[in-house]
Design an enzyme around this catalytic site. Structure first.
Site, PDB file in Angstrom:
ATOM      1  N   HIS A   1     -47.993 -13.599  -5.418  1.00  0.00           N
ATOM      2  CA  HIS A   1     -48.666 -14.350  -6.488  1.00  0.00           C
ATOM      3  C   HIS A   1     -49.501 -15.490  -5.886  1.00  0.00           C
ATOM      4  O   HIS A   1     -50.702 -15.600  -6.146  1.00  0.00           O
ATOM      5  CB  HIS A   1     -47.599 -14.902  -7.448  1.00  0.00           C
ATOM      6  CG  HIS A   1     -48.146 -15.667  -8.599  1.00  0.00           C
ATOM      7  ND1 HIS A   1     -48.265 -15.135  -9.858  1.00  0.00           N
ATOM      8  CD2 HIS A   1     -48.598 -16.942  -8.710  1.00  0.00           C
ATOM      9  CE1 HIS A   1     -48.787 -16.029 -10.680  1.00  0.00           C
ATOM     10  NE2 HIS A   1     -49.000 -17.151 -10.003  1.00  0.00           N
ATOM     11  N   GLU A   2     -48.869 -16.301  -5.061  1.00  0.00           N
ATOM     12  CA  GLU A   2     -49.590 -17.450  -4.489  1.00  0.00           C
ATOM     13  C   GLU A   2     -50.669 -16.983  -3.510  1.00  0.00           C
ATOM     14  O   GLU A   2     -51.707 -17.619  -3.367  1.00  0.00           O
ATOM     15  CB  GLU A   2     -48.612 -18.429  -3.819  1.00  0.00           C
ATOM     16  CG  GLU A   2     -47.523 -18.996  -4.744  1.00  0.00           C
ATOM     17  CD  GLU A   2     -48.034 -19.615  -6.050  1.00  0.00           C
ATOM     18  OE1 GLU A   2     -49.196 -20.067  -6.098  1.00  0.00           O
ATOM     19  OE2 GLU A   2     -47.275 -19.605  -7.039  1.00  0.00           O
TER      20      GLU A   2
ATOM     21  N   HIS B   1     -53.759 -16.487  -5.507  1.00  0.00           N
ATOM     22  CA  HIS B   1     -54.446 -17.772  -5.731  1.00  0.00           C
ATOM     23  C   HIS B   1     -55.198 -18.192  -4.464  1.00  0.00           C
ATOM     24  O   HIS B   1     -56.336 -18.660  -4.524  1.00  0.00           O
ATOM     25  CB  HIS B   1     -53.429 -18.864  -6.080  1.00  0.00           C
ATOM     26  CG  HIS B   1     -52.925 -18.826  -7.501  1.00  0.00           C
ATOM     27  ND1 HIS B   1     -53.761 -18.868  -8.585  1.00  0.00           N
ATOM     28  CD2 HIS B   1     -51.660 -18.777  -8.005  1.00  0.00           C
ATOM     29  CE1 HIS B   1     -53.018 -18.859  -9.709  1.00  0.00           C
ATOM     30  NE2 HIS B   1     -51.751 -18.787  -9.389  1.00  0.00           N
TER      31      HIS B   1
ATOM     32  N   GLU C   1     -55.404 -17.612 -12.499  1.00  0.00           N
ATOM     33  CA  GLU C   1     -54.178 -16.848 -12.697  1.00  0.00           C
ATOM     34  C   GLU C   1     -54.458 -15.343 -12.663  1.00  0.00           C
ATOM     35  O   GLU C   1     -53.602 -14.555 -12.274  1.00  0.00           O
ATOM     36  CB  GLU C   1     -53.538 -17.268 -14.028  1.00  0.00           C
ATOM     37  CG  GLU C   1     -52.102 -16.841 -14.217  1.00  0.00           C
ATOM     38  CD  GLU C   1     -51.109 -17.492 -13.267  1.00  0.00           C
ATOM     39  OE1 GLU C   1     -51.476 -18.450 -12.547  1.00  0.00           O
ATOM     40  OE2 GLU C   1     -49.965 -17.029 -13.226  1.00  0.00           O
TER      41      GLU C   1
HETATM   42 ZN    ZN Z   1     -50.128 -18.804 -10.733  1.00  0.00          ZN
END
Ligand code: ZN
Length: 531
Positions: free
Chosen positions: A287-288, A291, A317
């Protein structure tokens, strides 16, 4: 894209004028210098925050809070002292003919918006809000630990008051939440989001219902003992294979995973580990990393300007969720990565077939905690929070009534009642470290956008799934880089959706993805959704 046609018709003369303006205009040079200083201050603040959330001893908290407030006020003062507004004014005539897409036109447009927004909120209010947020965060941490909403209730009442006050610095809104939403998802309004959420909800609820009528998927293969050091090493090795370079980033441990960066060549991602639950570390890392890819992919020319970064909380996101879910929870990806995972954890996974593992990481089950939720129920958690925020701001719900309202919505929407406020209204940090309003919608907007972007990428490169099976991430990364990442914050979310996918934001791509993936997983006769 109202200015697109005009931009396309530019004659050679204005191209030359633009190049001249960009190279020689002393006021533009001065503007860029001032904006770079503000960016440097903000990056220094981000570094202090990263340190606080990773390595700083607890004793440093008070001084660190003060240091962060000083830097933020300094940046705010520099942005609003009138000098930048004057430079923008001076440049407005000479820049009037610049193509909409040019870096300079975008720089002036985005800076103007930032200055206008920042100027409307007095520095004294920002200082009060910042102090209140820091205090509330400390009280919330204790309240959550001791399961006592009453402890934090008066602080949250003040937060609601300040949130309303903040919104009222932007008169002329349709809904009091609009200015708060606009701060994180520029261009979005409560009414637009309510309409899109209602449409999504009406399609999600029958899917959740159909799935919960099926026998649950077994996921005990994930709930074995996986040593922390091995989990960290595996997740780091995997994201390096996916293109995360340690020359331009690093990963550290924290309590609540986040990504931050101090330049486009220095991105920090954080993760947390549960030794009894393998999913936590790996999927928060993916997830990160999503980003981080967004920030790392900005065009170098945007570095040290307000154009660097991501467009909005929703678009940012969309990238974390695309890499975490569309890629990281897909069968092709694990066909590639699972043999490595089995080699890293032979005692735990050698005898677990790939299909068992794939089903376990995609298990759908209504739960109490948003951050643990699966792809199908996740958005229902977000909608509960969004609706409660609106009710609080409208005044139809009081902070005192909030825990009961929360529990009632969990009962009606997910069929579960929280066993404690710690697992209910106290679970998310957002309201207790920020404002009420605008805190949650970006998560669901991001999910919707991730499916729409991924569908467009697959249309451009239909063999992406086969490439993922080979551990080849190049086509997808390159497509995202070219279409989205390189532009930084030059366009609005609305503009980028149409530019990249040909369509405004909608619910169909996400529902198509959910029907296809979970219809197959749970053997459900879900009707295909037309393009
Ligand atoms: Zn996030």
């Amino acid at each position: 894209m109202p200015n697109q046609a005009r931009a396309d018709d530019r004659c050679m003369l204005s191209t030359i004028a633009m190049q001249t303006l960009e190279k020689t205009h002393p006021k533009l040079t001065e503007l860029k210098k001032r904006l770079a200083e503000i960016d440097d201050i903000n990056c220094a603040a981000s570094l202090l925050y990263w340190d606080q959330a990773t390595y700083m001893p607890l004793g440093g908290a008070t001084a660190r809070g003060r240091q962060l407030a000083t830097l933020r006020q300094l940046a705010h003062a520099k942005l609003t002292d009138g000098a930048i507004a004057q430079l923008l004014e001076d440049l407005s005539t000479d820049a009037a003919d610049l193509p909409y897409d040019s870096d300079t036109a975008a720089l002036l447009r985005i800076t103007r918006r930032q200055v206008e927004r920042a100027t409307k909120v007095p520095n004294s209010f920002m200082a009060e809000l910042s102090k209140h947020r820091a205090e509330t965060y400390q009280v919330w941490a204790k309240a959550r630990e001791s399961n006592s909403f009453a402890l934090v209730q008066p602080y949250l009442e003040k937060t609601l008051e300040l949130s309303r006050e903040w919104a009222n610095f932007f008169p002329g809104y349709d809904h009091i939440a609009d200015p708060l939403i606009d701060a994180s998802d520029h261009g979005m309004k409560a009414a637009t989001i309510q309409a899109i959420f209602a449409e999504l909800r009406s399609q999600l609820v029958p899917v959740v219902q159909a799935i919960t009528e099926q026998p649950p998927i077994a996921d005990h293969c994930l709930k074995q003992f996986f040593p922390e050091a091995d989990q960290l090493a595996f997740s780091l090795k995997l994201i390096q294979q996916m293109g995360f370079s340690l020359d331009r980033g690093r990963q550290d441990k924290t309590l609540h995973p986040f990504m931050t960066n101090f330049s486009i060549n220095d991105v920090r991602i954080t993760t947390r580990v549960q030794e009894q639950n393998f999913s936590e570390c790996l999927f928060s890392t993916l997830h990160e990393m999503g980003h981080a890819f967004y920030e790392l992919g900005n065009a170098p020319a945007l570095e040290n300007t307000p154009l660097a970064g991501g467009i909005s909380s929703g678009v940012h996101e969309s990238q974390s969720r695309l890499w975490e879910n569309m890629v990281g929870r897909s069968r092709p990806f694990w066909r590639y990565a699972y043999p490595q995972l089995q080699a890293a954890f032979p005692a735990q996974l050698q005898s677990v077939p790939l299909e068992t593992f794939y089903r376990a990481i995609n298990k759908v089950s209504p739960s109490l905690i948003r951050t643990d939720a699966d792809e199908v129920t996740y958005n229902l958690h977000v909608m509960i929070r969004f609706d409660l925020e609106l009710a609080l701001l409208e005044g139809s719900l009081s902070i005192r009534e909030l825990p009961d309202a929360w529990n009632e919505r969990y009962r009606s929407d997910l069929g579960l009642v929280p066993d404690s406020d710690s697992n209910g209204v106290l679970q998310d940090v957002h309201w207790y470290s920020g404002c009420i309003g605008g805190a949650f919608q970006g998560y669901t907007l991001g999910n919707l956008m991730s499916a729409q972007f991924f569908e467009a990428a697959l249309k451009a490169h239909p063999n992406i799934p086969q490439q993922l099976e080979q551990g080849d991430f190049e086509s997808l990364s390159h497509w995202l880089q070219t279409n989205l990442y390189q532009h930084g914050r030059k366009f609005t979310a609305e503009e980028i959706m149409v530019r990249v996918t040909g369509q405004p934001l909608g619910t169909k791509p996400l529902m198509r993805y959910i029907h296809k993936k979970f219809g197959e997983l749970y053997d459900l006769p879900l009707t295909a959704i037309a393009a």
